[in-house]
Design a protein around this motif. Structure first.
Motif: not given
Length: 524
Positions: A399-421
Motif C-alpha cells: 500500500l505505501p508503494l502504491m500510495s506514493f505512486m498515486a501521489c506522482g512519485k517515481p519509485v525504486i522497486a522490483p517487478d515481481h509478485t504483486a508489484m509485477q502488475d
C-alpha cells in the motif's frame, strides 16, 4: 446488494496492540468507497454479528455477501451468509496440505467451501489457480487508492529535489546527522586497572567454600530435606522431585567423578546427571526516548522514503539501508527517510541503530521516524519525497508503494509478485531479483513449499545512483516518470476502473454504471 465487511484487525485491536503490523484493516477501509458505489456497506467487528445482520437484510428482501479480510484458515466457512475471502498473498503456491491435524490450514479446502475468492494481484490469482484449477472463480481487485490522494495531487507537483520540508511527529526521530555514529562507539570503553581489580575481587568473594566432606554432607542433607518437604504438597508450578537429586549431584558429587563416568551417567540418567537449565537473564532495560511528545525534523535534497516494520524480514530493509549508504557515502544532499510502522523502540535499537553505526561514517543522511503522523503530516511526507523505495523479497500488496505512486512519485522497486502488475521501467528504477526457495510464513514446520525473490544488492545500489542522477541533472525525465507513475495508478486502482470487475463478479452488471454514493452506510 449489501456488502458485510469483517476483519479480525480493526481500530480497537490496533489500539490494544499498536506494534502489530497488519494491512487487513487498511484494505477494508480502502475497499469501502468502491463497494459503496455498488451497494450498501456494513462493517462488523465480530463473526457472530454476520449471520444476524444477513437474516435481517434477507427478511427485507435484500441480498448480502460477507467479505472477510482474514486469511482463509481463519475465515469462517459455515456462515449462512455467502462468504468470500479477500487474499493478499505473495508466494507462488498456496497451502494445499494440513499440519497439526488441522484441516483448516489447507487453503484448497477452505476456498472450495467458499466457492470463489478475491485477490489483490494477478500473481496471487495465478498461485490460487495452480491449486484450484483455471475454472475456479478469482477476482483480481487491487486496493482502490487513487481517489484518496486527489487533494495531494492537486496541491502539489512532484519535484526531484526538495527545497525543504518540516515534519512534525508524535513520537521520536533518529537522525544520523545528530547522532554520534561511529563503529568505534559500539565497543565498550576498556576497563581501568582499578575497575579490573574490583571485578576480580568480587568474583573471588563470590566463590563457594571448598567442598570438604562436612560441606558435602550439609549439601546432601539440605536437598534431602527439600525432597521430603515436597512430598505430598501441591505446588504451582510443581517442582519435579528429581530436581533435588539433580541439584545434589551437581553441587555435591559431580566433581568427584571422572569425566567418562559422568558422561555415562548423563546418557543413562539424564534427568539427574544431565546439565541444569540455565535461566535466561534479560538485559538491563535501555533508556529509551519519550514517544509521547511532538518532535520535528527538517528534510531537503533528494529524498528517498521507505516504510516497514523492523521485525518484518521480507521487506528486506537492511539492503535499503546499506545500499543507500554505499551509493551516497560522499553525497550530503541524499536523504533516506525510513518510516517505521512498529512502535517498539527496543526493536528499533536492535535492528536499525546498530547497522547505522556499523556503516558510519557517511555524508548522506538517514532519518528514522517512529510515531504517529496525522493526515496533514502524512501529506507533507508524500510531498517531500523524491522517490519511494521497495526492495522486498515478495509482496501480497504494498500500500505505501502504491500510495506514493498515486501521489506522482517515481519509485525504486522490483517487478515481481504483486508489484509485477504495475512496476516497469517507465515508472520505476527496477531492481533486479532472482528466485529462491521459501516457506509459507504461518507454517510452523518451516518446510520449503514456496518460492520468493532475492533482490540484487548491486542492482539496488545502481538504482539509487541512477535515480539521483536523474533528479539532479535530468529534471524533465523525472517529471515524465512522475506523471507516468500517477497515470499508472489511475489506470490500475481508480474506482471507475474497478467497478465493472466487482459488478460482474457478483452478478451486478446492471449496476456497473451506477457511481452514485450511498449515504446511509454505517458500521454495525
Amino acid at each position: 446488494m449489501n456488502f458485510i465487511l469483517y476483519s479480525d484487525i480493526n481500530d480497537s485491536s490496533i489500539s490494544q496492540n499498536p506494534a502489530q503490523p497488519d494491512s487487513s484493516d487498511l484494505l477494508l477501509k480502502a475497499y469501502r468507497p468502491l463497494l459503496e458505489t455498488l451497494g450498501r456497506v456494513h462493517i462488523v467487528h465480530s463473526v457472530a454479528a454476520v449471520d444476524p445482520l444477513y437474516r435481517q437484510l434477507l427478511s427485507a428482501g435484500q441480498e448480502s455477501v460477507c467479505l472477510s479480510f482474514n486469511p482463509p484458515q481463519t475465515t469462517p466457512f459455515d456462515l449462512e451468509c455467502p462468504t468470500v475471502c479477500v487474499v493478499a498473498w505473495e508466494y507462488d503456491s498456496i497451502p494445499d496440505e494440513q499440519w497439526d491435524n488441522d484441516p483448516l490450514q489447507d487453503w484448497t479446502r477452505m476456498l472450495a467451501k467458499h466457492g470463489r475468492v478475491i485477490t489483490l494481484s494477478s500473481h496471487a490469482a495465478a498461485a490460487i489457480r495452480r491449486s484450484m484449477g483455471d475454472a475456479f472463480p478469482v477476482l483480481v481487485l487491487p486496493a482502490p487508492l487513487w481517489e484518496s490522494f486527489a487533494a495531494i495531487r492537486e496541491q502539489h507537483a512532484s519535484t526531484p529535489v526538495n527545497a525543504g520540508t518540516t515534519l512534525t511527529v508524535k513520537g521520536c526521530i533518529f537522525d544520523s546527522r545528530l547522532m554520534d555514529l561511529h563503529p568505534d562507539n559500539l565497543l565498550p570503553e576498556p576497563l581501568t586497572a582499578e575497575e579490573q581489580a574490583e571485578i576480580e575481587a568480587r568474583l573471588e568473594a563470590s566463590r563457594p567454600p571448598p567442598l570438604t566432606l562436612k560441606r558435602r554432607y550439609v549439601i546432601a542433607r539440605h536437598f534431602l530435606r527439600l525432597w521430603l518437604l515436597n512430598l505430598g504438597h501441591e505446588q504451582t508450578p510443581p517442582v519435579p522431585r528429581v530436581r533435588f537429586l539433580q541439584n545434589w549431584y551437581w553441587e555435591g558429587l559431580h566433581d568427584l567423578l571422572p569425566e567418562r563416568l559422568h558422561d555415562w551417567l548423563g546418557k543413562r540418567l539424564p534427568t539427574i546427571a544431565g546439565p541444569i537449565p540455565v535461566p535466561v537473564v534479560a538485559p538491563a532495560p535501555r533508556e529509551l526516548p519519550d514517544t509521547s511528545v511532538e518532535v520535528q525534523t527538517h528534510i531537503d535534497g533528494v529524498v528517498y522514503v521507505s516504510a516497514f516494520s523492523p521485525t518484518d524480514g521480507h521487506k528486506n530493509w537492511i539492503q535499503i539501508l546499506t545500499a543507500f549508504c554505499a551509493a551516497f557515502r560522499d553525497t550530503p544532499d541524499a536523504t533516506l527517510v525510513m518510516r517505521l510502522t512498529q512502535s517498539d523502540l527496543t526493536d528499533v535499537y536492535e535492528h536499525l541503530i546498530t547497522p547505522m553505526a556499523q556503516l558510519a561514517p557517511y555524508a548522506c543522511r538517514v532519518i528514522l521516524i517512529v510515531g504517529d503522523l496525522d493526515d496533514r503530516e502524512h501529506a507533507r511526507l508524500y510531498q517531500a519525497a523524491s522517490f519511494y523505495v521497495n526492495a522486498s523479497h515478495c509482496e501480497g500488496v504494498c500500500l505505501p508503494l502504491m500510495s506514493f505512486m498515486a501521489c506522482g512519485k517515481p519509485v525504486i522497486a522490483p517487478d515481481h509478485t504483486a508489484m509485477q502488475d504495475y512496476i516497469d521501467e517507465s515508472v520505476a528504477f527496477v531492481v533486479g531479483s532472482s528466485l529462491e526457495v521459501s516457506i509459507w510464513p504461518h507454517d510452523p514446520r518451516g518446510l520449503h513449499r514456496a518460492r520468493r525473490y532475492r533482490p540484487d544488492w548491486g542492482s539496488l545500489k545502481k538504482a539509487y545512483e541512477n535515480s539521483y542522477r536523474m533528479a539532479t541533472t535530468q529534471p524533465q525525465d523525472y517529471q515524465h516518470m512522475a506523471l507516468a507513475a500517477a497515470e499508472r495508478m489511475r489506470n490500475y486502482c481508480a474506482v471507475p476502473a474497478l467497478q465493472e470487475r466487482v459488478a460482474d463478479f457478483f452478478g451486478l452488471a446492471s449496476h456497473a454504471g451506477n457511481v452514485a454514493q450511498v449515504t446511509d452506510n454505517a458500521s454495525c
